[in-house]
Scaffold this motif. Structure first.
Motif, PDB file in Angstrom:
ATOM      1  N   LYS A 235      44.889  39.581  49.593  1.00 18.63           N
ATOM      2  CA  LYS A 235      46.308  39.711  49.941  1.00 18.63           C
ATOM      3  C   LYS A 235      46.954  38.341  50.097  1.00 18.63           C
ATOM      4  CE  LYS A 235      49.346  41.949  53.315  1.00 18.63           C
ATOM      5  NZ  LYS A 235      49.371  42.784  54.553  1.00 18.63           N
ATOM      6  N   SER A 236      46.233  37.403  50.724  1.00 17.13           N
ATOM      7  CA  SER A 236      46.762  36.051  50.935  1.00 17.13           C
ATOM      8  C   SER A 236      47.003  35.330  49.619  1.00 17.13           C
ATOM      9  CB  SER A 236      45.801  35.240  51.804  1.00 17.13           C
ATOM     10  OG  SER A 236      45.668  35.808  53.089  1.00 17.13           O
ATOM     11  N   ALA A 237      46.212  35.683  48.614  1.00 18.38           N
ATOM     12  CA  ALA A 237      46.374  35.068  47.301  1.00 18.38           C
ATOM     13  C   ALA A 237      47.520  35.686  46.510  1.00 18.38           C
ATOM     14  CB  ALA A 237      45.070  35.180  46.500  1.00 18.38           C
ATOM     15  N   GLY A 238      48.191  36.667  47.101  1.00 21.68           N
ATOM     16  CA  GLY A 238      49.322  37.306  46.431  1.00 21.68           C
ATOM     17  C   GLY A 238      48.906  38.336  45.402  1.00 21.68           C
ATOM     18  N   ILE A 239      47.708  38.873  45.534  1.00 22.71           N
ATOM     19  CA  ILE A 239      47.178  39.847  44.564  1.00 22.71           C
ATOM     20  C   ILE A 239      47.127  41.226  45.220  1.00 22.71           C
ATOM     21  CG2 ILE A 239      45.151  40.469  43.186  1.00 22.71           C
ATOM     22  CD1 ILE A 239      44.515  37.433  43.109  1.00 22.71           C
ATOM     23  N   GLU A 240      47.526  42.244  44.493  1.00 25.20           N
ATOM     24  CA  GLU A 240      47.548  43.606  45.005  1.00 25.20           C
ATOM     25  C   GLU A 240      46.127  44.058  45.341  1.00 25.20           C
ATOM     26  OE1 GLU A 240      48.652  46.930  46.560  1.00 25.20           O
ATOM     27  OE2 GLU A 240      50.186  45.572  45.734  1.00 25.20           O
ATOM     28  N   VAL A 241      45.892  44.343  46.612  1.00 26.50           N
ATOM     29  CA  VAL A 241      44.543  44.674  47.079  1.00 26.50           C
ATOM     30  C   VAL A 241      44.010  45.933  46.404  1.00 26.50           C
ATOM     31  CG1 VAL A 241      43.171  45.338  49.103  1.00 26.50           C
ATOM     32  CG2 VAL A 241      44.912  43.536  49.300  1.00 26.50           C
ATOM     33  N   SER A 242      44.867  46.948  46.245  1.00 23.74           N
ATOM     34  CA  SER A 242      44.411  48.225  45.682  1.00 23.74           C
ATOM     35  C   SER A 242      43.987  48.120  44.229  1.00 23.74           C
ATOM     36  CB  SER A 242      45.505  49.283  45.828  1.00 23.74           C
ATOM     37  OG  SER A 242      46.663  48.914  45.100  1.00 23.74           O
ATOM     38  N   ASN A 243      44.342  47.023  43.562  1.00 25.73           N
ATOM     39  CA  ASN A 243      43.903  46.833  42.180  1.00 25.73           C
ATOM     40  C   ASN A 243      42.426  46.443  42.090  1.00 25.73           C
ATOM     41  OD1 ASN A 243      46.443  47.373  41.191  1.00 25.73           O
ATOM     42  ND2 ASN A 243      47.056  45.231  41.060  1.00 25.73           N
TER      43      ASN A 243
ATOM     44  N   ASP B 223      33.185  54.874  50.992  1.00 26.04           N
ATOM     45  CA  ASP B 223      32.682  53.793  50.158  1.00 26.04           C
ATOM     46  C   ASP B 223      33.886  53.096  49.522  1.00 26.04           C
ATOM     47  OD1 ASP B 223      30.996  52.079  48.808  1.00 26.04           O
ATOM     48  OD2 ASP B 223      29.815  53.649  47.855  1.00 26.04           O
ATOM     49  N   PHE B 224      33.633  52.056  48.751  1.00 24.30           N
ATOM     50  CA  PHE B 224      34.679  51.352  48.015  1.00 24.30           C
ATOM     51  C   PHE B 224      34.226  51.122  46.584  1.00 24.30           C
ATOM     52  CE2 PHE B 224      35.783  50.136  52.323  1.00 24.30           C
ATOM     53  CZ  PHE B 224      37.165  50.098  52.311  1.00 24.30           C
ATOM     54  N   MET B 225      35.144  51.287  45.657  1.00 24.30           N
ATOM     55  CA  MET B 225      34.953  50.774  44.311  1.00 24.30           C
ATOM     56  C   MET B 225      35.495  49.347  44.309  1.00 24.30           C
ATOM     57  SD  MET B 225      36.147  53.948  41.876  1.00 24.30           S
ATOM     58  CE  MET B 225      35.914  53.018  40.354  1.00 24.30           C
ATOM     59  N   LEU B 226      34.743  48.429  43.723  1.00 20.05           N
ATOM     60  CA  LEU B 226      35.094  47.010  43.776  1.00 20.05           C
ATOM     61  C   LEU B 226      35.052  46.394  42.382  1.00 20.05           C
ATOM     62  CD1 LEU B 226      32.617  46.182  46.679  1.00 20.05           C
ATOM     63  CD2 LEU B 226      35.087  46.524  46.949  1.00 20.05           C
ATOM     64  N   THR B 227      36.105  45.696  42.019  1.00 22.81           N
ATOM     65  CA  THR B 227      36.061  44.947  40.766  1.00 22.81           C
ATOM     66  C   THR B 227      35.191  43.713  40.942  1.00 22.81           C
ATOM     67  OG1 THR B 227      37.956  43.535  41.310  1.00 22.81           O
ATOM     68  CG2 THR B 227      38.419  45.645  40.205  1.00 22.81           C
ATOM     69  N   ARG B 228      34.950  43.025  39.850  1.00 22.34           N
ATOM     70  CA  ARG B 228      34.181  41.779  39.900  1.00 22.34           C
ATOM     71  C   ARG B 228      34.852  40.778  40.849  1.00 22.34           C
ATOM     72  NH1 ARG B 228      30.524  38.841  36.821  1.00 22.34           N
ATOM     73  NH2 ARG B 228      30.205  40.660  35.509  1.00 22.34           N
ATOM     74  N   TYR B 229      36.181  40.733  40.810  1.00 23.34           N
ATOM     75  CA  TYR B 229      36.897  39.803  41.680  1.00 23.34           C
ATOM     76  C   TYR B 229      36.705  40.181  43.147  1.00 23.34           C
ATOM     77  CZ  TYR B 229      40.768  37.227  43.812  1.00 23.34           C
ATOM     78  OH  TYR B 229      41.530  36.408  44.611  1.00 23.34           O
ATOM     79  N   ALA B 230      36.753  41.463  43.468  1.00 20.70           N
ATOM     80  CA  ALA B 230      36.538  41.919  44.840  1.00 20.70           C
ATOM     81  C   ALA B 230      35.140  41.551  45.318  1.00 20.70           C
ATOM     82  CB  ALA B 230      36.742  43.428  44.928  1.00 20.70           C
ATOM     83  N   CYS B 231      34.151  41.752  44.451  1.00 21.88           N
ATOM     84  CA  CYS B 231      32.766  41.407  44.810  1.00 21.88           C
ATOM     85  C   CYS B 231      32.632  39.911  45.075  1.00 21.88           C
ATOM     86  CB  CYS B 231      31.813  41.822  43.698  1.00 21.88           C
ATOM     87  SG  CYS B 231      31.686  43.614  43.453  1.00 21.88           S
ATOM     88  N   TYR B 232      33.329  39.120  44.262  1.00 19.65           N
ATOM     89  CA  TYR B 232      33.292  37.672  44.449  1.00 19.65           C
ATOM     90  C   TYR B 232      33.870  37.295  45.809  1.00 19.65           C
ATOM     91  CZ  TYR B 232      34.560  32.771  44.026  1.00 19.65           C
ATOM     92  OH  TYR B 232      34.707  31.433  44.267  1.00 19.65           O
ATOM     93  N   LEU B 233      34.996  37.897  46.177  1.00 18.63           N
ATOM     94  CA  LEU B 233      35.614  37.582  47.466  1.00 18.63           C
ATOM     95  C   LEU B 233      34.708  37.979  48.627  1.00 18.63           C
ATOM     96  CD1 LEU B 233      39.342  38.620  46.913  1.00 18.63           C
ATOM     97  CD2 LEU B 233      38.382  36.313  46.906  1.00 18.63           C
TER      98      LEU B 233
END
Length: 289
Positions: free
Chosen positions: A56-64, A85-95
């Motif tokens: 969110k701080s990076a200005g990216i839509e969290v739900s994406n 549970d959560f589905m996570l994109t590669r970017y989410a996993c990185y964070l």
């Protein structure tokens, strides 16, 4: 180490999923939890929420990139129950990995694995080495910051700290003080020597500095002369230890400017957001048995 990283890569590959309609890679948080060394879901959930805040701080839509889902699991009696549970994109996993301790091999690996779109082993290895150097540099910064604070409270000003550090360097580098090592490495006067040192030498300086911090505090040392002697002795001890393994710090070649490395990491992060894609809007309704 290489065999360990190959094993880790296979484990992370195995739990990856692909959204067939959009060809988007994703991972389930419950699967990722174990691979990142979290024993309790509650603790892992804290890391997920921190990652969501970073997104969110990076200005990216969290739900994406983070999508809540419900999964059905079988419990001991054979019955099924729902779990979050959560589905996570590669970017989410990185964070999420960014919120872990990079000194743990699983975390350092995960940061590299998810930061790179390609899974080529050599690229993962190179990036893990980069992370290790940056982490070592950060530890040295903290140790030197603490030393500066400790000795200031014991009558040594900033100029004195510079002299103490330079004499410690001379002890570590076989008589070559900070200025001489900068000249040898081609480092500008306004840049820290440590930004151009290889990881091994950074770790050596960190160890000597932590020893000085400990002994200055334990023995309640005061004054520049006494603390200088302590720091010299600790650097000599570390140098002798390295020498027994055939290592002379002043003979090691300089490493790439760590500021350039940091910029490269940031570029990779920006590319990551652009290339991983977003979770489909209807993915939150899925259940996974």
């Amino acid at each position: 180490m290489k065999e360990d990283l190959i094993y880790l890569r296979k484990k992370f590959d195995k739990i990856a999923h692909v959204e067939p309609d959009n060809n988007i890679e994703y991972w389930f948080a419950r699967d990722l939890q174990e691979h990142l060394g979290y024993a309790r879901w509650e603790n892992f959930l804290v890391a997920i929420k921190r990652a969501m805040d970073s997104c969110k701080s990076a200005g990216i839509e969290v739900s994406n990139h983070f999508r809540g889902v419900t999964k059905m699991v079988t419990i001991g009696s054979g019955a099924e129950r729902k779990i979050d549970d959560f589905m996570l994109t590669r970017y989410a996993c990185y964070l999420i990995a960014q919120n872990g301790d990079p000194r743990k091999e699983e975390i350092a690996f995960a940061q590299s694995y998810f930061a790179l779109k390609t899974r080529k082993q050599e690229l993962i290895e190179d990036r893990m080495k980069l992370i290790a150097r940056m982490e070592a540099r950060d530890r040295l910064k903290e140790a030197e910051k603490q030393l500066s604070k400790n000795i200031y409270e014991r009558g040594v000003d900033d100029a004195g700290f510079g002299r103490i550090r330079s004499k410690g360097d001379a002890a570590l580098f076989g008589g070559m003080n900070t200025s001489k090592m900068k000249s040898q490495y081609g480092v500008k006067d306004n840049r820290p020597l440590a930004d151009f040192l290889p990881t091994l030498t950074i770790a050596a300086k960190d160890l000597a500095t932590e020893m000085t911090n400990h002994n200055v505090t334990e023995a309640d040392m005061h004054g520049e002369e006494m603390i200088t002697g302590e720091h010299i002795q600790n650097n000599e001890s570390v140098r002798n230890m390295l020498g027994k393994r055939g290592i002379k710090p002043e003979k090691l070649p300089p490493a790439e400017d760590i500021k350039k490395l940091e910029r490269r990491v940031k570029r990779e992060e920006k590319k990551l957001v652009d290339t991983v894609g977003e979770l489909p809007r209807n993915s939150g309704d899925k259940q996974d048995k």
